[in-house]
Design an enzyme around this catalytic site. Sequence first.
Site, PDB file in Angstrom:
ATOM      1  N   HIS A   1       0.390   1.377  -0.211  1.00  0.00           N
ATOM      2  CA  HIS A   1       0.941   2.251   1.494  1.00  0.00           C
ATOM      3  C   HIS A   1       0.851   2.101   2.862  1.00  0.00           C
ATOM      4  O   HIS A   1      -0.197   2.276   2.954  1.00  0.00           O
ATOM      5  CB  HIS A   1       0.851   3.622   1.022  1.00  0.00           C
ATOM      6  CG  HIS A   1       1.806   4.853   1.806  1.00  0.00           C
ATOM      7  ND1 HIS A   1       1.136   5.828   2.900  1.00  0.00           N
ATOM      8  CD2 HIS A   1       2.711   4.760   2.202  1.00  0.00           C
ATOM      9  CE1 HIS A   1       1.696   5.984   3.545  1.00  0.00           C
ATOM     10  NE2 HIS A   1       2.690   5.730   2.508  1.00  0.00           N
ATOM     11  N   SER A   2       1.503   1.793   3.482  1.00  0.00           N
ATOM     12  CA  SER A   2       1.114   1.900   5.033  1.00  0.00           C
ATOM     13  C   SER A   2       0.339   1.227   4.984  1.00  0.00           C
ATOM     14  O   SER A   2       0.419  -0.843   5.035  1.00  0.00           O
ATOM     15  CB  SER A   2       1.031   3.178   6.090  1.00  0.00           C
ATOM     16  OG  SER A   2       1.576   3.196   7.094  1.00  0.00           O
TER      17      SER A   2
END
Length: 348
Positions: free
Chosen positions: A102-103
């Site tokens: 994520h990210s």
Amino acid sequence: MTRAGGKELRIPLRHLELAAKAWGDPADPPMLAVHGWLDNAGSFDHLAPLLKGHYVVAIDLGGHGRSAHRPPGTWYPYADFLDEIGEAMDQLGWQEADLLGHSLGATLVSVFAAICPQRVRRLLLIEGLGPLASAADQSLHNLRRSHLARMAFKPDKLRVFNGLDEAIEARRKVSELSPEAARCIVSRGVREVSAGVVIDGAEKGGALDSSKSADRSPGAEWRRPSAVEESSDTDSRLEEAQAFQLLSWSSDPALTLPSPTRLTEEQLASILPAISAPTLLLLAEPAAPYLKREVMEARIALLADIEVLRLAGSHHLHLETPEMVAAPIREFLKAHPVDPARDTKAVS
């Protein structure tokens, strides 16, 4: 929404020790989950339990959560995190695995999949594909800004909170997180302080009480185990202990310093096509300002085998709407079974 607790692990690397959470049966297909910048493994508290049939290990990257900090005087360029991913897989005994990010974590696992394609079965990305880039004519500016920030860096000033709820509200002010989602990250991302801490030039609290902290502070001595160990730490025990304490962030303040260098989009165009793993990219709609649609579309076009879904929600899709994220992940994994001819033997 109820958080499902995972098993706590400690993973020794050459230069520091990582903390991690694990869900599922170790005999199931392995999946390594990597969180975003200034988040931690708690970011996957809601999603990981929904990925049944997989052994999901979510690490705290160095300097984050309950993992050790890098030694004083060293920094956190994103490329150095790639070594932590590879070493963590080695210590877990995984020659290859599915990677979920994520990210910042999506940045890292996508680049890792390009440089080590033989180690990545399937690639699951949430809000990221490749690192933030910069135009070539910004190179001097980036180097100068980073140098000045490092020269001025003072790690001894800490923000102190009167209990966990105050820290949760502080995190919510700088991100679009519900109270429950913020609690998952914050409860794993704080440590106790005692009286006399210097904060913005004034005293409040004291020196970090590392003996009561679940993570390892910079320069702290730690016994390097010979293999991955289970830890007695649990979210519920630590959250209860933190309820009425003075707390500060456990993440290394050096993580906030700007990067000295960034790749250009032209350089990324020579890296991302090396990703050979089937890839699923989940993006929030509306798009985050640093994930511009035209940039993301150009990067998506570089991959030979990628599916893209845009889902209504905010940046922490997997934490706020876990079932909406888990469903397409499960379908994607089912539609892209691992080739039985692939070598799945553990690292010797």
